[in-house]
Write a protein that holds these residues in place. Structure first.
Motif, PDB file in Angstrom:
ATOM      1  N   GLY A 467       0.812  -1.209   0.000  1.00 11.92           N
ATOM      2  CA  GLY A 467       0.000   0.000   0.000  1.00 11.92           C
ATOM      3  C   GLY A 467       0.843   1.256   0.000  1.00 11.92           C
ATOM      4  N   SER A 468       1.936   1.247   0.730  1.00 11.82           N
ATOM      5  CA  SER A 468       2.811   2.426   0.787  1.00 11.82           C
ATOM      6  C   SER A 468       3.569   2.627  -0.508  1.00 11.82           C
ATOM      7  CB  SER A 468       3.794   2.284   1.953  1.00 11.82           C
ATOM      8  OG  SER A 468       3.102   2.235   3.187  1.00 11.82           O
ATOM      9  N   LEU A 469       3.868   1.530  -1.213  1.00 13.02           N
ATOM     10  CA  LEU A 469       4.567   1.660  -2.495  1.00 13.02           C
ATOM     11  C   LEU A 469       3.725   2.368  -3.540  1.00 13.02           C
ATOM     12  CD1 LEU A 469       6.405  -1.767  -2.939  1.00 13.02           C
ATOM     13  CD2 LEU A 469       7.426   0.470  -2.503  1.00 13.02           C
ATOM     14  N   ARG A 470       2.411   2.342  -3.355  1.00 13.06           N
ATOM     15  CA  ARG A 470       1.533   2.977  -4.340  1.00 13.06           C
ATOM     16  C   ARG A 470       1.421   4.489  -4.136  1.00 13.06           C
ATOM     17  NH1 ARG A 470      -1.362  -1.975  -3.644  1.00 13.06           N
ATOM     18  NH2 ARG A 470      -2.715  -1.065  -2.032  1.00 13.06           N
ATOM     19  N   ARG A 471       2.060   5.001  -3.093  1.00  9.90           N
ATOM     20  CA  ARG A 471       1.957   6.432  -2.832  1.00  9.90           C
ATOM     21  C   ARG A 471       2.546   7.228  -3.994  1.00  9.90           C
ATOM     22  NH1 ARG A 471       4.481   9.999   2.256  1.00  9.90           N
ATOM     23  NH2 ARG A 471       3.596  11.983   1.556  1.00  9.90           N
ATOM     24  N   SER A 472       1.850   8.235  -4.445  1.00 10.21           N
ATOM     25  CA  SER A 472       2.316   9.092  -5.540  1.00 10.21           C
ATOM     26  C   SER A 472       2.380  10.556  -5.128  1.00 10.21           C
ATOM     27  CB  SER A 472       1.402   8.942  -6.766  1.00 10.21           C
ATOM     28  OG  SER A 472       0.070   9.310  -6.441  1.00 10.21           O
ATOM     29  N   THR A 473       2.130  10.846  -3.851  1.00 11.32           N
ATOM     30  CA  THR A 473       2.178  12.230  -3.368  1.00 11.32           C
ATOM     31  C   THR A 473       3.505  12.492  -2.671  1.00 11.32           C
ATOM     32  OG1 THR A 473       1.172  11.600  -1.253  1.00 11.32           O
ATOM     33  CG2 THR A 473      -0.305  12.305  -3.039  1.00 11.32           C
ATOM     34  N   LYS A 474       3.841  13.762  -2.566  1.00 15.34           N
ATOM     35  CA  LYS A 474       5.060  14.175  -1.879  1.00 15.34           C
ATOM     36  C   LYS A 474       4.761  15.462  -1.130  1.00 15.34           C
ATOM     37  CE  LYS A 474       9.883  15.533  -2.589  1.00 15.34           C
ATOM     38  NZ  LYS A 474      10.412  14.694  -1.510  1.00 15.34           N
ATOM     39  N   ALA A 475       5.045  15.457   0.156  1.00 10.94           N
ATOM     40  CA  ALA A 475       4.776  16.643   0.974  1.00 10.94           C
ATOM     41  C   ALA A 475       5.759  17.756   0.627  1.00 10.94           C
ATOM     42  CB  ALA A 475       4.887  16.300   2.455  1.00 10.94           C
ATOM     43  N   HIS A 476       5.272  18.969   0.670  1.00 13.15           N
ATOM     44  CA  HIS A 476       6.110  20.148   0.458  1.00 13.15           C
ATOM     45  C   HIS A 476       5.913  21.091   1.633  1.00 13.15           C
ATOM     46  CE1 HIS A 476       7.216  19.071  -3.666  1.00 13.15           C
ATOM     47  NE2 HIS A 476       5.969  18.675  -3.821  1.00 13.15           N
TER      48      HIS A 476
END
Length: 549
Positions: A467-476
């Protein structure tokens, strides 16, 4: 050979017995490359071979080697200010002026220290100290040919990154880890897999768009063995806070100076936890996302794939067809491009996210508050450096390496700050073996508009929860930066009262003050003040804590 001695200083797991075995196989300088290839980690390798002393740092300069002449003898050190104190050198204003460039990464100018007579060992080289007191630099590494496909590249990256983490997170050892984006998540999961006692730290961010904490909790729900500590948003300073509150002296300006208080807030809890080292994900972006300039070589090798990629990136970043075509048709050498930038130092004040950056890099700029003296000093340094070879003959690989070198410099300065707080840090992505593995992968497997860091996702399959590998967001942290500018504007203005840079004639104090007051406008890039703040604050701190030997 009886006259061979080896020393490793830094983060590695090579035993004394193994080091003796390596020493037994050394006959010439070239044999040292085999030792570096066999021992993962981040360290200085120092060898005495037939009366000569050989000094290797790391490729990107996370563990650098500086050299200077001290009373007729060449001396090496890992800090430029130590050599400056030994040789009695003062600050070189032309080198300091080069550190006012924005963006703060321009080979070879921004790789040199700010002291007269103190030099960095060039990228990809090691230093040889001769018996007569002289010194010479010898090339020890060149960028690899990038030919691994996705499967091969993911396997090699997995092996290199696993070994890098294992050096710091041996079984039973207590380590702490950042747990935020995909890069630090990979490092944290590898540490757990190795059997280390892991305390993971995630910082809250008041920005509702930041989903680091939610992803961290999802990740840990699929794992066992990690202790999770959350650093409350109330404990996280904004950017530009506490610019006066420093008791550390770095050996050069750090462009991330504006974020220093936040870094301290992120490292104090790990230091209090009793961890032996704190692992972070620094370098993952530079190493795994890659430069858009790789599209240049892809056009020749795989034109249909390049066209598809360009369409995707053009849509994603709103590039114009004219700007793309102009850059792709630019055939200037690196030296010619660098010479042309000298005449255009005033042209890039409004850097835009819609600029394609398909060439040798972003146009270096001096902000409107820089003086004609600064412009002349930087131009003279550019011209004095010519002709110069790029970090790689390929545009994409050169820009990758330039950003890696700049990022590793920041990580080194952060480690210096963290050690004053009470804990050593580790940035496994910047280890030589990991860098070499990433650069060996066909860049089109790393760089795509369709997936987020696809090689890391494949490399960490079975290690990071699916599930974590599917993350496509990045915090700024853009909102924190903007809030910090508003809340701490008076503090920023205060450090430029009686400005040291103005006293040297490098900035116009009135223009700088005006820029600080209107820094929210479209005329000033969000990070444009940061290089100036870094140089100003470094001058002040180096005055108050002059190193003596």
């Amino acid at each position: 050979m009886a006259d061979v001695e080896l020393l490793l200083l830094g983060q590695h797991d090579c035993s004394a017995a193994e080091l003796r075995e390596h020493a037994a196989g050394i006959r010439t300088h070239a044999d040292l490359a085999g030792v570096a290839a066999a021992v993962p980690g981040c360290y200085h390798l120092i060898a005495s071979v037939a009366g000569r002393t050989h000094v290797h740092g790391t490729l990107l300069g996370h563990r650098p080697v500086f050299r200077a002449d001290v009373r007729g003898t060449a001396v090496a050190a890992d800090r430029a200010d130590v050599l400056a104190a030994l040789s009695g050198s003062g600050i070189d204003e032309s080198h300091l002026a080069s550190h006012l460039i924005f963006p703060p990464a321009l080979h070879p100018l921004t790789e040199e220290p700010v002291w007269h007579g103190v030099h960095s060992v060039p990228f990809g080289h090691s230093l040889v100290l001769e018996p007569d007191g002289g010194a010479r630099c010898v090339r020890r590494w060149s960028p690899p040919v990038a030919r691994l496909n996705a499967e091969e590249g993911a396997h090699r990256l997995r092996e290199a990154l696993s070994a890098a983490v294992s050096v710091r997170a041996r079984e039973g050892r207590h380590v702490s880890c950042d747990l935020a984006g995909l890069d630090s998540t990979a490092i944290c999961c590898l540490a757990l897999r190795r059997g280390a006692q892991v305390t993971a730290f995630t910082a809250e961010n008041p920005d509702p768009a930041d989903d680091d904490l939610q992803w961290a909790e999802r990740t840990l729900a699929g794992l066992s063995g990690a202790r999770h500590e959350i650093i409350p948003a109330a404990d996280m300073p904004l950017f530009y806070e506490g610019l006066h509150e420093r008791d550390d002296v770095l050996d050069g300006p750090c462009p991330s100076e504006s974020n220093r208080a936040r870094h301290i807030a992120l490292t104090r809890p790990p230091a209090r936890s009793g961890a032996q080292v704190h692992l972070n994900g620094f370098g993952g972006d530079e190493i795994l996302r890659g430069s858009f300039a790789h599209l240049r070589s892809l056009v020749r090798r795989r034109p249909r794939a390049a066209l598809s990629g360009m369409r995707g990136f053009r849509t994603k970043y709103r590039w114009t067809a004219r700007a793309m075509a102009r850059q792709l048709l630019d055939r200037r050498s690196y030296s010619a491009w660098l010479a042309d930038t000298a005449a255009r130092l005033d042209d890039g004040h409004s850097l835009s996210s819609t600029t394609p950056l398909l060439g040798w890099g972003a146009q270096p700029s001096l902000m409107p508050w820089m003086t004609p003296l600064t412009r002349d000093l930087v131009r003279d340094r550019i011209h004095a450096s010519l002709p110069v070879e790029p970090l790689s003959p390929l545009h994409g690989q050169h820009t990758d390496l330039a950003m890696m070198v700049a990022g590793a410099r920041d990580a080194r300065h952060y480690d210096q700050i963290a050690r004053r707080v009470g804990i050593a840090t580790a940035s496994p992505f910047y280890d030589d073996h990991v860098v070499d593995a990433a650069l060996s992968i066909d860049p089109w497997e790393r760089i795509t508009p369709w997936r987020f860091k696809p090689i890391l996702q494949e490399a960490m399959r079975g290690i990071v929860p699916d599930g974590s590998l599917r993350r496509s967001t990045k915090a700024h942290w853009t909102s924190s930066q903007q809030q910090g500018l508003r809340r701490h504007r008076n503090g920023i203005l205060e450090i430029f009262d009686d400005s040291r840079l103005a006293a040297l004639g490098l900035v116009d104090a009135g223009a700088l003050r005006d820029a600080c007051l209107r820094s929210q406008s479209d005329h000033v890039h969000p990070g444009a003040l940061d290089t100036t703040i870094a140089c100003e604050n470094w001058l002040r701190s180096s005055e108050s804590a002059r190193l003596t030997i």
